[in-house]
Design an enzyme around this catalytic site. Structure first.
Site, short mmCIF file in Angstrom:
data_model
loop_
_atom_site.label_atom_id
_atom_site.label_comp_id
_atom_site.label_asym_id
_atom_site.label_seq_id
_atom_site.Cartn_x
_atom_site.Cartn_y
_atom_site.Cartn_z
N SER A 61 0.78 -0.79 -0.16
CA SER A 61 -0.30 -0.20 -0.35
C SER A 61 0.75 1.49 -0.07
O SER A 61 1.62 1.29 0.43
CB SER A 61 -0.59 -0.07 1.02
OG SER A 61 -1.66 1.21 1.76
N LYS A 89 -1.63 -0.92 -4.19
CA LYS A 89 -2.27 0.05 -4.02
C LYS A 89 -1.69 1.41 -3.92
O LYS A 89 -1.41 1.15 -2.90
CB LYS A 89 -3.14 -0.86 -3.12
CG LYS A 89 -3.89 0.09 -1.98
CD LYS A 89 -4.67 -0.57 -0.88
CE LYS A 89 -4.74 0.14 0.38
NZ LYS A 89 -5.95 -0.76 1.65
N LYS A 109 -2.98 4.92 -2.83
CA LYS A 109 -3.99 5.70 -1.88
C LYS A 109 -4.37 7.82 -2.45
O LYS A 109 -3.65 8.00 -3.33
CB LYS A 109 -3.17 7.01 -0.45
CG LYS A 109 -3.13 5.64 0.33
CD LYS A 109 -4.61 5.12 1.56
CE LYS A 109 -4.15 4.13 1.93
NZ LYS A 109 -5.09 3.33 2.97
N ASP A 149 -7.33 2.98 -2.20
CA ASP A 149 -8.50 3.43 -1.85
C ASP A 149 -8.07 4.70 -0.99
O ASP A 149 -7.12 5.51 -0.91
CB ASP A 149 -7.29 2.58 -0.84
CG ASP A 149 -7.97 2.60 0.96
OD1 ASP A 149 -9.19 3.16 0.60
OD2 ASP A 149 -7.05 2.03 2.19
N GLU A 189 -10.87 1.03 -3.25
CA GLU A 189 -11.71 0.44 -1.35
C GLU A 189 -12.12 1.28 -1.22
O GLU A 189 -11.76 2.79 -1.32
CB GLU A 189 -10.08 0.04 -0.76
CG GLU A 189 -10.06 -0.30 0.25
CD GLU A 189 -9.10 -0.26 1.11
OE1 GLU A 189 -7.73 -1.14 -0.35
OE2 GLU A 189 -8.32 -1.16 1.66
N ASP A 196 -13.65 -1.55 3.09
CA ASP A 196 -13.33 -2.03 4.31
C ASP A 196 -13.30 -1.12 6.02
O ASP A 196 -14.54 -2.19 6.37
CB ASP A 196 -11.69 -0.70 4.05
CG ASP A 196 -10.62 -1.28 5.30
OD1 ASP A 196 -10.73 -1.44 5.91
OD2 ASP A 196 -9.88 -0.29 4.86
N LYS A 250 -9.92 -7.07 8.09
CA LYS A 250 -8.53 -7.27 9.32
C LYS A 250 -9.04 -7.18 10.52
O LYS A 250 -10.39 -6.27 10.70
CB LYS A 250 -8.25 -5.41 9.48
CG LYS A 250 -8.06 -4.91 7.71
CD LYS A 250 -7.97 -3.52 8.11
CE LYS A 250 -7.38 -1.81 6.82
NZ LYS A 250 -8.13 -1.20 6.59
N GLY A 299 -4.38 -4.05 6.03
CA GLY A 299 -3.47 -3.63 6.51
C GLY A 299 -3.24 -2.89 7.45
O GLY A 299 -4.42 -2.07 7.84
O1 SMG Z 1 -0.48 -2.17 6.40
O2 SMG Z 1 0.32 -1.77 4.88
C1 SMG Z 1 -0.07 -1.43 5.62
C2 SMG Z 1 -0.97 -0.41 5.81
C3 SMG Z 1 -2.12 -0.45 4.68
O3 SMG Z 1 -3.03 0.92 3.58
C4 SMG Z 1 -2.76 0.32 4.89
N1 SMG Z 1 -3.73 0.65 5.51
O4 SMG Z 1 -7.19 2.63 4.49
O5 SMG Z 1 -6.38 0.23 4.57
C5 SMG Z 1 -6.83 1.39 4.75
C6 SMG Z 1 -4.92 1.40 5.54
C7 SMG Z 1 -5.60 2.19 7.06
C8 SMG Z 1 -4.32 2.48 7.75
S1 SMG Z 1 -4.09 3.96 7.26
C9 SMG Z 1 -4.66 5.39 8.52
MG MG Z 2 -8.24 0.71 3.41
#
Ligand code: SMG
Ligand code: MG
Length: 370
Positions: free
Chosen positions: A135, A161, A163, A188, A213, A238, A262, A290
């Site tokens: 991510s 992925k 953001k 995401d 996402e 999510d 998760k 994650g």
């Molecule tokens: O653990 O690699 C990881 C992070 C993956 O993007 C990630 N997590 O929305 O999926 C999600 C985010 C949540 C944490 S960011 C606030």
């Molecule tokens: Mg997410």
């Protein structure tokens, strides 16, 4: 197993690089490490709360309070024949899923060790390697984003992925697609949009994404169903899936075609497996999300993701993507084929390095049975 001691540690670990999402920028990860002792065995779990109620309504303080004042007193000093009977004692506690998941993780590790099997085997996992992805946070420039992605592709990741956030979406995705026409790409939004943004979201259909996402509200299911009807790209939920009931509602309404699981968000491994099984029975793939876990939480994630319907690569990346020095050994690594090994030793299958854990501990509290 008789639970004789439970320890909580507020830990703070610096990320190798800041992680920016539509929710803000993170430079450190502050979680709660839970240790459960019983019958001469120790189990470890990670409660993936954050200091602020942004991704989730829970915070470090609320989770600490719920663990200390309700969940721990419920099981300390008592004898349990399985994880389920310990969870049942605290079944009256509503919500506070991250707090519950952290304790369930530590208990499950202890019971897996007692059974002499890996956490993966204990949870019903079948695979010895799992496909993983990475991510990638929002970057200062598009050039930097492309450079970071190229580095991860060199590391072996087969799924990226990125953001997105309002004003930092379609042009970014198009740039990534131009540079890397063939990669498995997903985005995401962490709930940054509303139905008013449908036009931009529809334009993502031309970017050959595996999924989008959580584009809409963090607790919305209905609007996502309206949006999914307008899109060819699958929506993956999510934030808005807290339990199996939410998953069933979302699938029945057509709000998504994929679910991110998760354990922290849904209250633990048990509920995660229920959602996994529910999706499997409907032919819906899931993948493991994650929360920038330390090696303790990551080991749990890898074990859970070894179950068969975690068929898409998870946000479970190599240790070096997160931390210069982790609190477990060995470090998690990604192979050139984009997979990660599932630890096979007893329980979480990695060793907690106490001296390193001590160094990242901000505060700890210890609860012992009389
Ligand atoms: O653990 O690699 C990881 C992070 C993956 O993007 C990630 N997590 O929305 O999926 C999600 C985010 C949540 C944490 S960011 C606030
Ligand atoms: Mg997410």
């Amino acid at each position: 197993m008789r639970i004789t001691r439970i320890e909580l540690r507020h830990t703070k670990m610096e990320l190798v690089s800041p992680f920016e999402t539509s929710l803000g920028v993170e430079r450190f990860e502050e979680h709660i490490i839970v240790r459960v002792d019983g019958d001469g065995l120790t189990g470890w779990g990670e409660c993936v709360v954050e200091p602020t109620p942004s991704y989730s309504y829970e915070t470090l303080q609320t989770a600490w309070h719920v663990l200390k004042d309700f969940l721990i007193p419920g099981i300390l000093g008592k004898e349990f024949d399985c994880v389920g009977s310990a969870l049942a004692v605290n079944g009256w506690v509503r919500g506070h899923r991250m707090a519950r998941a952290g304790l369930e993780a530590a208990l499950t590790d202890a019971f897996a060790r007692a059974a002499g099997v890996s956490l993966s085997a204990f949870l019903g996992g079948r695979r010895t390697r799992i496909p993983v992805g990475v991510s990638v946070g929002l970057q200062p420039t598009t050039a930097e984003l492309l450079r970071v992605i190229a580095g991860y592709l060199d590391d072996g990741y087969k799924r990226i992925k990125i953001k997105i956030a309002p004003g930092r979406d379609i042009t970014l995705v198009q740039a990534v697609r131009r540079e890397f026409p063939d990669i498995h790409l997903q985005v995401d939004a962490n709930s940054a949009y509303t139905l008013d943004d449908s036009e931009m979201l529809r334009s993502l259909d031309d970017c050959d994404l595996q999924l989008i996402e959580q584009p809409l509200g963090y607790d919305d299911i209905f609007d996502h169903s309206l949006l999914q009807r307008q899109l060819r790209t699958p929506i993956c939920l999510d934030e808005s899936i807290y339990n199996t009931s939410d998953a069933r509602a979302a699938l029945a309404l057509g709000s998504c075609r994929i679910i991110n699981i998760k354990p922290g968000r849904v209250g633990g491994y048990t509920e995660s497996i229920r959602i996994h099984d529910c999706c499997a029975s409907q032919g819906v793939p899931v993948w493991h999300g994650g929360m920038d876990e330390s090696g303790i939480g990551r080991a749990g994630n890898v074990a859970l993701a070894s179950l068969p319907n975690f068929s898409l690569p998870g946000d479970i990346s190599a240790t070096k993507r997160y931390y210069r020095e982790d609190i477990v050994e060995p470090a998690f690594e990604v192979d050139q084929d984009g997979t990660m090994a599932v630890p096979s030793g007893p329980g979480i299958g990695v060793e907690v390095i106490m001296e390193r854990l001590e160094r990242v501990t901000v505060h700890k509290d210890d609860f012992r049975s009389a």
